[in-house]
Design a protein around this motif. Sequence first.
Motif, PDB file in Angstrom:
ATOM      1  N   ASN A 145       0.760  -1.220   0.039  1.00  0.00           N
ATOM      2  CA  ASN A 145      -0.045   0.035   0.044  1.00  0.00           C
ATOM      3  C   ASN A 145       0.974   1.126  -0.153  1.00  0.00           C
ATOM      4  OD1 ASN A 145       0.824  -0.558   2.618  1.00  0.00           O
ATOM      5  ND2 ASN A 145      -1.182  -0.262   3.258  1.00  0.00           N
ATOM      6  N   LEU A 146       1.950   1.190   0.635  1.00  0.00           N
ATOM      7  CA  LEU A 146       2.920   2.260   0.666  1.00  0.00           C
ATOM      8  C   LEU A 146       3.620   2.589  -0.889  1.00  0.00           C
ATOM      9  CD1 LEU A 146       4.440   4.597   1.985  1.00  0.00           C
ATOM     10  CD2 LEU A 146       6.394   2.950   2.655  1.00  0.00           C
ATOM     11  N   LEU A 212       8.351  11.921   0.586  1.00  0.00           N
ATOM     12  CA  LEU A 212       8.092  10.665   0.062  1.00  0.00           C
ATOM     13  C   LEU A 212       9.232   9.616   0.118  1.00  0.00           C
ATOM     14  CD1 LEU A 212       6.021  11.256  -3.354  1.00  0.00           C
ATOM     15  CD2 LEU A 212       5.180  10.555  -1.100  1.00  0.00           C
ATOM     16  N   VAL A 213      10.429  10.133  -0.444  1.00  0.00           N
ATOM     17  CA  VAL A 213      11.589   9.291   0.196  1.00  0.00           C
ATOM     18  C   VAL A 213      11.953   8.961   1.581  1.00  0.00           C
ATOM     19  CG1 VAL A 213      14.087   9.243  -0.085  1.00  0.00           C
ATOM     20  CG2 VAL A 213      12.861   9.870  -2.082  1.00  0.00           C
ATOM     21  N   GLY A 214      11.508  10.077   2.465  1.00  0.00           N
ATOM     22  CA  GLY A 214      11.670   9.788   3.763  1.00  0.00           C
ATOM     23  C   GLY A 214      10.663   8.753   4.141  1.00  0.00           C
ATOM     24  N   ILE A 215       9.471   8.854   3.870  1.00  0.00           N
ATOM     25  CA  ILE A 215       8.369   7.858   4.263  1.00  0.00           C
ATOM     26  C   ILE A 215       8.941   6.416   3.865  1.00  0.00           C
ATOM     27  CG2 ILE A 215       5.931   6.958   4.113  1.00  0.00           C
ATOM     28  CD1 ILE A 215       5.394  10.115   3.834  1.00  0.00           C
ATOM     29  N   TYR A 216       9.477   6.417   2.501  1.00  0.00           N
ATOM     30  CA  TYR A 216       9.504   4.979   1.983  1.00  0.00           C
ATOM     31  C   TYR A 216      10.823   4.173   2.667  1.00  0.00           C
ATOM     32  CZ  TYR A 216       9.575   1.766  -2.192  1.00  0.00           C
ATOM     33  OH  TYR A 216       9.253   0.660  -3.002  1.00  0.00           O
ATOM     34  N   PHE A 217      11.888   5.201   2.685  1.00  0.00           N
ATOM     35  CA  PHE A 217      13.123   4.623   3.212  1.00  0.00           C
ATOM     36  C   PHE A 217      13.278   4.556   4.639  1.00  0.00           C
ATOM     37  CE2 PHE A 217      14.038   5.277  -1.379  1.00  0.00           C
ATOM     38  CZ  PHE A 217      14.367   4.081  -1.702  1.00  0.00           C
TER      39      PHE A 217
END
Lengths: 298, 234
Positions: A145-146, A212-217
């Motif tokens: 979902n992410l 978005l990168v912060g959340i993803y990684f």
Amino acid sequence: MLSNFFVQLMNGIALGSTYALIALGYTMVYGIILLINFAHGEIFMSGAFVGLILVTVFHVHIIIAFLGAMLFCMIMGVIIEKIAYKPLRRSTRLAALISAIGVSIFLSNLANLIFGANPTSYPPTKEILFPVKSFELFAGAQVTNLQILIIATSAILMIILQYFIKNTRIGKAMRATSQDYDTAALMGINVNKIISYTFAIGSSLAAAGGVLVGIYFGVVKYNMGTLVGLKAFTAAVLGGIGSIPGAMFGGIALGIGEMFAVAIGLSSYRDAIAFGILIIVLLVKPTGLFGTEIQKKV
Amino acid sequence: MLNIENIDVNYGAIRALVQVSLEVNEGEIVALIGANGAGKSTTLRSISGLVKPQSGKIIFEGKEIHNFPPHKVVEIGISQVPEGRRVFPLMTVLENLELGAFSRKDRAGIKEDINNIFLRFPRLEERKQQPAGTLSGGEQQMLAIGRALMSRPKLLLMDEPSMGLAPMLVQEIFNIVKEINQTGTTILLVEQNARMALSIANRAYVLETGSLAMSGSAKELAENEEVQKAYLGH
Ligand SMILES: Nc1ncnc2c1ncn2[C@@H]1O[C@H](COP(=O)(O)OP(=O)(O)OP(=O)(O)O)[C@@H](O)[C@H]1O
Ligand SMILES: [Mg+2]
């Protein structure tokens, strides 16, 4: 095998859409003032940290933090242009490029000073958004979902951008200015204002990519802008610097390429992939895949 | 209407204009002729605010405009058909025309003016959704002229509108210039085709390597021996 392929594809598209968001800023700024904005990667980094601070210190919802980071970097990008590039508008292109490198070094050192040299963790996704779950689309094809959230958010931003550029008065003025700077001015377009809009839009998209990168990684770091910035720049060159659809395509292609390199066991070379592509494009087709060869008159 | 008083323009070490003065009165067609590199385009670019004179004044309707940025110059009623047409190649014919009206807010008036331009140049209407870069040279020139008219200028600056066109089209362009003038727009026309320019102008100036060499009524200049030798090929 097929399932692994699909997982890597989804990873690649998610990663690539963040590259695309950042690549748009490079390509838009280059399209208008022929400057490779070396500080753009640091704007992406700043966006990631601003989002983090808004969530952890000010306890706002992640959506507000996301929009807040975009707004912050929008203003930051406009100010950087006014201070570091505008006074050099009539100087050589090299002078502005050196100024951009200066801004880039300044910002990453500033971030180092404020946040330290160690990576800082983003709050876990399940606290700020939702627990990360995998879905099976079809036999063995997994997507989280992410990933969907990241791809969808990027896609929405890019659709809004595309609409803006195609249909609004300012968007048309931006296209005109990028095709012929002086003639745009002769139309009654205030080109300084258009340049500010360009930096504002490019920088806010980079900030969106940063969050978005912060959340993803899950982690952010003061120097994260350097490598991602170079990769996004590669994506812009691959798509054809100055071309907006090119930047979108280039970003996603690069993300997919990188994840497949990892998948076939080249993970220690994943960063080299981008630079390999950069060199090949510059040698074989410097105008990129979507680049046009309209004559620039500046 | 327009007064240029002793302007100097340098590009680095190159002195493009030296103490140039000229005047355009309301309702006139004034021709500015001269050889390659004489400074004709530089004169128009200074009026439009694309280059700043190092000294001297440019006055339009009593206002000093030499420090105006280009978009302000358009707002006060001066527009330009630049040398080499310079249409926006990747934008459609219609978008090019809309951009010409960038300084205006009256949507209805803009629409009406676009229709008028399509009446005058039917070929543009047939191609209105086509990227301007795909038009022929003559069509691009019509578009560049139409686009410049979209700001409803009081003074229209035209930089070599006949450049690179077939003789028949050249005649057509000059007819259009006359027509535009007759509908009340003052024109400052830069041309290398001195014969044609002098045939439609009221007055003319001759530029030689950045300085004014001669000026007078178009008729006088056309009969002047030096002008005939240098620019009319007698
Ligand atoms: N951007 C520039 N940088 C340096 N020199 C320039 C620039 N633009 C024009 N010049 C020089 O200034 C002088 C006048 O040029 P300008 O373009 O005004 O001439 P022109 O009369 O319009 O010529 P043409 O008939 O060829 O269009 C020339 O010597 C030209 O080389
Ligand atoms: Mg010229």
